[in-house]
Design an enzyme around this catalytic site. Structure first.
Site, PDB file in Angstrom:
ATOM      1  N   ASP A  38      -8.595 -36.501  13.950  1.00 37.33           N
ATOM      2  CA  ASP A  38      -9.740 -36.879  14.765  1.00 37.33           C
ATOM      3  C   ASP A  38     -10.881 -37.402  13.892  1.00 37.33           C
ATOM      4  O   ASP A  38     -10.932 -37.143  12.694  1.00 37.33           O
ATOM      5  CB  ASP A  38     -10.238 -35.676  15.559  1.00 37.33           C
ATOM      6  N   LYS A  59     -11.533 -40.058  18.488  1.00 38.27           N
ATOM      7  CA  LYS A  59     -12.183 -40.425  19.733  1.00 38.27           C
ATOM      8  C   LYS A  59     -13.589 -39.855  19.681  1.00 38.27           C
ATOM      9  O   LYS A  59     -13.779 -38.654  19.567  1.00 38.27           O
ATOM     10  CB  LYS A  59     -11.420 -39.883  20.948  1.00 38.27           C
ATOM     11  N   MET A 169     -19.851 -31.096  23.773  1.00 34.12           N
ATOM     12  CA  MET A 169     -20.218 -32.519  23.861  1.00 34.12           C
ATOM     13  C   MET A 169     -21.465 -32.664  24.728  1.00 34.12           C
ATOM     14  O   MET A 169     -21.535 -33.494  25.621  1.00 34.12           O
ATOM     15  CB  MET A 169     -19.040 -33.338  24.415  1.00 34.12           C
TER      16      MET A 169
END
Length: 239
Positions: A38, A59, A169
């Site tokens: 990642d 991502k 997030m």
């Protein structure tokens, strides 16, 4: 279905610091031939696998990144070419890591795999802030949630009813979360702890309340986790 090709390991890299990966995860990384990692996996973590071919399939919210279907194809392709393939994910692969989509792809292709858990960011953030997520008589339940949605998914996601709320997030969505909580009756002085770049050298801990959070987190640039609830209230100093 008969197993084909090599073996894939989904490994949790933990919150960021290289020494917070599990012993098992580090051992398998040291044996890996290919590591698909990642964007949030640090360069220090990748030093644990100098022998491996390293491929970024990160991502990141709001940035151009690899589509999940492409990542799935990469995993399957390398599993057919190499004996030990690692899919290295930040935090724990089974929490907000799109693991289900990758597991389905491997199972349909007959690829052998194993999963190595990692320290999820909420637990590491609680340690960094020195704020337990639960407290006797104050908080006995914890909910992890995210407002990040898949394409076509309803963006008006429900906020859990829980003593301690942990928003993954949460950078861009934090202000909306605060607005919704205040509208539902939460106190404006409800304590909030924001962790940016958890466990890394540039980690930052912000102590706010819901009223502050409603104004947004424009100063944050790295990955952000938001912890909300009475358990986040600062302890009174000893007399």
């Amino acid at each position: 279905m008969q197993k084909a090709g090599g073996k894939v390991y989904l490994i949790g890299a933990g919150p960021g610091a290289a020494d917070l990966i599990t012993v098992r995860g580090a051992r398998i990384l040291a044996q890996a031939e290919v590591v698909l990692h990642d964007a949030l996996v640090t360069s220090e973590m990748l030093e644990l696998c100098p022998q491996a071919v390293k491929i970024s399939v990160g991502k990141r919210s709001g940035q151009r990144s690899a589509a999940q279907s492409y990542i799935n194809e990469q995993i399957l392709s390398y599993a057919q070419q190499y004996g030990i393939v690692v899919r290295l994910k930040g935090g724990d692969p089974m929490l907000f890591g799109r693991a289900d989509e990758e597991l389905i792809a491997m199972e349909q292709a007959g690829i052998d795999y194993d999963i190595v858990p990692g320290i999820t960011t909420a637990v590491a953030a609680a340690a960094s802030a020195r704020q337990p997520l639960t407290k006797r008589g104050i908080a006995r339940s914890v909910a992890f949630f995210t407002s990040s949605t898949a394409p076509g998914e309803n963006a008006d996601t429900r906020i859990p009813d829980c003593d301690t709320l942990i928003q993954y997030m949460g950078g861009k969505e934090a202000a909306l979360t605060a607005q919704r909580l205040l509208a539902s009756g939460y106190a404006i002085d409800m304590p909030v702890v924001v962790i940016e770049n958890c466990s890394r050298s540039n980690e930052r801990v912000l102590r706010l309340n819901l009223g502050d959070l409603e104004q947004g987190l424009s100063a944050c640039e790295g990955p952000v986790l938001v912890m909300i609830g009475e358990a986040m209230r600062a302890r009174k100093p000893a007399p």
